[in-house]
Design a protein around this motif. Structure first.
Motif, PDB file in Angstrom:
ATOM      1  N   GLU A 262       0.870  -1.117  -0.010  1.00 20.12           N
ATOM      2  CA  GLU A 262       0.054  -0.057  -0.001  1.00 20.12           C
ATOM      3  C   GLU A 262       0.930   1.274   0.179  1.00 20.12           C
ATOM      4  O   GLU A 262       0.535   2.177  -0.714  1.00 20.12           O
ATOM      5  CB  GLU A 262      -1.060   0.125   1.196  1.00 20.12           C
ATOM      6  CG  GLU A 262      -2.249  -1.082   1.004  1.00 20.12           C
ATOM      7  CD  GLU A 262      -2.874  -0.995  -0.383  1.00 20.12           C
ATOM      8  OE1 GLU A 262      -3.129   0.187  -0.402  1.00 20.12           O
ATOM      9  OE2 GLU A 262      -2.943  -1.677  -0.759  1.00 20.12           O
ATOM     10  N   ALA A 263       1.886   1.254   0.726  1.00 16.77           N
ATOM     11  CA  ALA A 263       2.643   2.569   0.717  1.00 16.77           C
ATOM     12  C   ALA A 263       3.575   2.593  -0.395  1.00 16.77           C
ATOM     13  O   ALA A 263       3.754   3.640  -0.934  1.00 16.77           O
ATOM     14  CB  ALA A 263       4.061   2.443   1.742  1.00 16.77           C
ATOM     15  N   LEU A 264       3.799   1.591  -1.250  1.00 16.24           N
ATOM     16  CA  LEU A 264       4.631   1.519  -2.591  1.00 16.24           C
ATOM     17  C   LEU A 264       3.559   2.175  -3.502  1.00 16.24           C
ATOM     18  O   LEU A 264       3.797   2.958  -4.437  1.00 16.24           O
ATOM     19  CB  LEU A 264       5.035   0.203  -3.098  1.00 16.24           C
ATOM     20  CG  LEU A 264       5.471  -0.025  -4.302  1.00 16.24           C
ATOM     21  CD1 LEU A 264       6.881   1.022  -4.391  1.00 16.24           C
ATOM     22  CD2 LEU A 264       5.947  -1.327  -4.907  1.00 16.24           C
ATOM     23  N   LYS A 265       2.284   1.759  -3.428  1.00 15.36           N
ATOM     24  CA  LYS A 265       1.315   2.315  -4.427  1.00 15.36           C
ATOM     25  C   LYS A 265       1.054   3.808  -4.158  1.00 15.36           C
ATOM     26  O   LYS A 265       0.793   4.611  -5.141  1.00 15.36           O
ATOM     27  CB  LYS A 265      -0.100   1.400  -4.193  1.00 15.36           C
ATOM     28  CG  LYS A 265      -0.339   0.101  -4.711  1.00 15.36           C
ATOM     29  CD  LYS A 265      -1.679  -0.308  -4.416  1.00 15.36           C
ATOM     30  CE  LYS A 265      -1.704  -1.851  -4.732  1.00 15.36           C
ATOM     31  NZ  LYS A 265      -3.120  -2.224  -4.623  1.00 15.36           N
ATOM     32  N   LYS A 266       1.076   3.979  -3.062  1.00 15.98           N
ATOM     33  CA  LYS A 266       0.985   5.781  -2.705  1.00 15.98           C
ATOM     34  C   LYS A 266       2.095   6.536  -3.059  1.00 15.98           C
ATOM     35  O   LYS A 266       1.805   7.322  -3.950  1.00 15.98           O
ATOM     36  CB  LYS A 266       0.677   5.863  -1.192  1.00 15.98           C
ATOM     37  CG  LYS A 266      -0.503   5.470  -0.638  1.00 15.98           C
ATOM     38  CD  LYS A 266      -0.883   5.739   0.951  1.00 15.98           C
ATOM     39  CE  LYS A 266      -2.003   5.341   1.328  1.00 15.98           C
ATOM     40  NZ  LYS A 266      -2.053   5.216   2.968  1.00 15.98           N
ATOM     41  N   LYS A 267       3.209   5.658  -3.132  1.00 13.77           N
ATOM     42  CA  LYS A 267       4.588   6.447  -3.446  1.00 13.77           C
ATOM     43  C   LYS A 267       4.714   6.551  -4.891  1.00 13.77           C
ATOM     44  O   LYS A 267       4.837   7.301  -5.528  1.00 13.77           O
ATOM     45  CB  LYS A 267       5.651   5.944  -2.913  1.00 13.77           C
ATOM     46  CG  LYS A 267       7.053   6.074  -3.261  1.00 13.77           C
ATOM     47  CD  LYS A 267       7.724   6.751  -2.277  1.00 13.77           C
ATOM     48  CE  LYS A 267       9.284   7.230  -2.554  1.00 13.77           C
ATOM     49  NZ  LYS A 267       9.479   8.454  -1.924  1.00 13.77           N
ATOM     50  N   LEU A 268       4.026   5.507  -5.675  1.00 17.96           N
ATOM     51  CA  LEU A 268       4.002   5.454  -7.174  1.00 17.96           C
ATOM     52  C   LEU A 268       2.994   6.557  -7.888  1.00 17.96           C
ATOM     53  O   LEU A 268       3.231   7.240  -8.655  1.00 17.96           O
ATOM     54  CB  LEU A 268       3.854   4.014  -7.638  1.00 17.96           C
ATOM     55  CG  LEU A 268       5.098   3.027  -7.583  1.00 17.96           C
ATOM     56  CD1 LEU A 268       4.689   1.780  -7.942  1.00 17.96           C
ATOM     57  CD2 LEU A 268       6.125   3.431  -8.536  1.00 17.96           C
TER      58      LEU A 268
END
Length: 121
Positions: A12-18
């Motif tokens: 989820e954190a990666l999705k937000k960062k992307l």
């Protein structure tokens, strides 16, 4: 249960960062386009024929938001007679803006990439 398992954390954190990076990348690309249009217009200002100065003073660079996924950029000269001056063969200003675009072509991709990379760091 025997086997090999992989647990991925932070998706989820990666999705937000992307998603955030995508917005920054779009903004960086738009910034690079505006800078390049400015370079073309600077060269165009050197080349535009001047009689009264009205044509030169009608120069513009304008971003046009089409929707959240696409922006366009318009640049040129707004004087009503600009197209005639630009397109009359043998005239003092024949193809001055097209020639400015061609004169600034070399290195354009590298300059734009440098702007985008600087913003995304």
């Amino acid at each position: 249960m025997p086997g090999i398992y992989v647990q991925v954390e932070g998706v989820e954190a990666l999705k937000k960062k992307l998603a955030h990076l995508g917005k920054r990348a779009q903004a960086a690309f738009e910034d690079a386009l505006i800078l390049e249009a400015g370079a073309v217009m600077n060269e165009g200002q050197r080349r535009v024929p001047v009689v009264t100065g009205r044509l030169r003073s009608s120069a513009f660079v304008r971003p046009v938001q089409r929707n959240q996924y696409r922006s366009d950029l318009r640049f040129g000269y707004a004087a009503p007679y600009a197209i005639y001056v630009h397109e009359i063969p043998g005239g003092r200003g024949y193809k001055w803006l097209a020639n400015a675009v061609n004169a600034t072509m070399r290195g354009r991709h590298g300059r734009m990439l440098a702007v985008i990379q600087r913003v995304l760091r």
